[in-house]
Scaffold this motif. Structure first.
Motif, short mmCIF file in Angstrom:
data_model
loop_
_atom_site.label_atom_id
_atom_site.label_comp_id
_atom_site.label_asym_id
_atom_site.label_seq_id
_atom_site.Cartn_x
_atom_site.Cartn_y
_atom_site.Cartn_z
N ASP A 52 20.48 22.30 -4.44
CA ASP A 52 19.46 22.91 -5.53
C ASP A 52 20.41 24.06 -5.81
OD1 ASP A 52 17.57 24.33 -6.96
OD2 ASP A 52 16.18 24.32 -5.17
N SER A 74 20.57 26.32 -16.24
CA SER A 74 20.25 25.10 -15.69
C SER A 74 19.84 25.34 -13.95
CB SER A 74 21.54 24.41 -15.89
OG SER A 74 21.88 24.38 -17.26
N ARG A 75 19.07 24.49 -13.82
CA ARG A 75 18.93 24.24 -12.49
C ARG A 75 19.32 22.63 -12.34
NH1 ARG A 75 14.27 26.64 -8.98
NH2 ARG A 75 14.93 25.93 -6.90
N GLN A 76 20.06 22.53 -11.15
CA GLN A 76 20.65 21.23 -10.87
C GLN A 76 20.07 20.78 -9.35
OE1 GLN A 76 24.76 19.74 -11.49
NE2 GLN A 76 24.99 19.85 -9.30
N GLU A 78 20.03 17.83 -6.36
CA GLU A 78 20.64 16.44 -5.87
C GLU A 78 19.79 15.66 -5.59
OE1 GLU A 78 23.64 14.81 -2.45
OE2 GLU A 78 23.06 16.81 -2.37
N TYR A 89 22.69 13.67 -9.65
CA TYR A 89 21.94 14.82 -10.08
C TYR A 89 20.91 14.80 -11.02
CZ TYR A 89 25.64 17.05 -7.02
OH TYR A 89 26.45 17.21 -6.06
N GLN A 91 19.63 17.57 -13.81
CA GLN A 91 19.51 19.06 -14.47
C GLN A 91 18.32 19.40 -15.35
OE1 GLN A 91 23.63 19.23 -15.93
NE2 GLN A 91 24.60 20.13 -14.09
N HIS A 93 17.50 22.11 -17.88
CA HIS A 93 18.29 22.98 -18.84
C HIS A 93 17.19 23.88 -19.56
CE1 HIS A 93 22.27 21.29 -18.51
NE2 HIS A 93 21.55 19.91 -18.38
N TRP A 113 27.72 29.73 -10.79
CA TRP A 113 27.02 29.12 -9.92
C TRP A 113 26.14 29.77 -9.00
CZ3 TRP A 113 24.80 24.09 -10.65
CH2 TRP A 113 25.54 23.42 -11.71
N GLN A 150 15.37 17.86 -19.28
CA GLN A 150 16.03 17.54 -18.22
C GLN A 150 16.95 16.03 -18.40
OE1 GLN A 150 13.07 16.80 -15.04
NE2 GLN A 150 13.87 14.80 -14.70
N ARG A 152 19.81 13.14 -16.14
CA ARG A 152 20.63 12.74 -15.29
C ARG A 152 22.07 12.94 -15.50
NH1 ARG A 152 19.30 6.89 -12.13
NH2 ARG A 152 21.28 7.01 -11.20
#
Length: 153
Positions: A52, A74-76, A78, A89, A91, A93, A113, A150, A152
């Motif tokens: 995360d 962005s948030r990524q 897993e 992942y 993401q 944005h 990050w 969002q 992938r």
């Protein structure tokens, strides 16, 4: 214990943090503060240190049109397969576009990050970013466009 949100809820939660104001009414700092509220929320993710993460990046790019200065928050997450191994992942944005101005182009490009569960402090990370000279140049600007989506990866 507080319920952790599902990754499927992430876009809606980020849009909720941005609030009911039209994107054109927001300045960069408003979006950043909404992103940090979203970033503090914990999600149900695999138990690995990089499952995360938050990404702050900017630069002048021409991804799908003319060159423009872009700030991408962005948030990524897993995503693991049924065996618990890394699969891909996702993401989420929040992309802010500003047009092209020499002062913005002169900022160059940058990325940083932050990962939950990696031992770092979110507030210290955020403070370090807003202490950068680039933040002074963009924090009061109104983006020409804002997009939440969002993908992938």
């Amino acid at each position: 214990m507080t319920r952790r949100a599902s990754m499927d809820e992430a876009v809606g939660l980020l849009e909720g943090e941005l609030g009911p104001r039209p994107p054109a009414a927001l300045v960069t700092e408003d979006v950043w503060l909404a992103f940090l509220r979203f970033g503090r929320r914990r999600f149900h993710v695999p138990g690995t240190p990089d499952a995360d993460g938050l990404l702050f990046e900017y630069g002048t790019y021409a991804f799908d049109g003319p060159r423009t200065f872009t700030l991408d928050l962005s948030r990524q997450f897993e995503v693991s397969d049924s065996d618990g191994d890394h699969d891909h992942y996702v993401q989420v944005h929040c992309e802010l576009r500003y047009g092209l101005a020499p002062a913005l182009e002169a900022l160059g490009s940058f990325n940083s990050w932050f990962f939950h569960d990696a031992g770092d402090d979110l507030e210290a990370w955020a403070q370090g970013l807003t202490g950068r000279a680039a933040w002074t140049a963009i924090h009061r600007l109104k983006p020409a466009g804002t997009r939440v989506y969002q993908e992938r990866v």
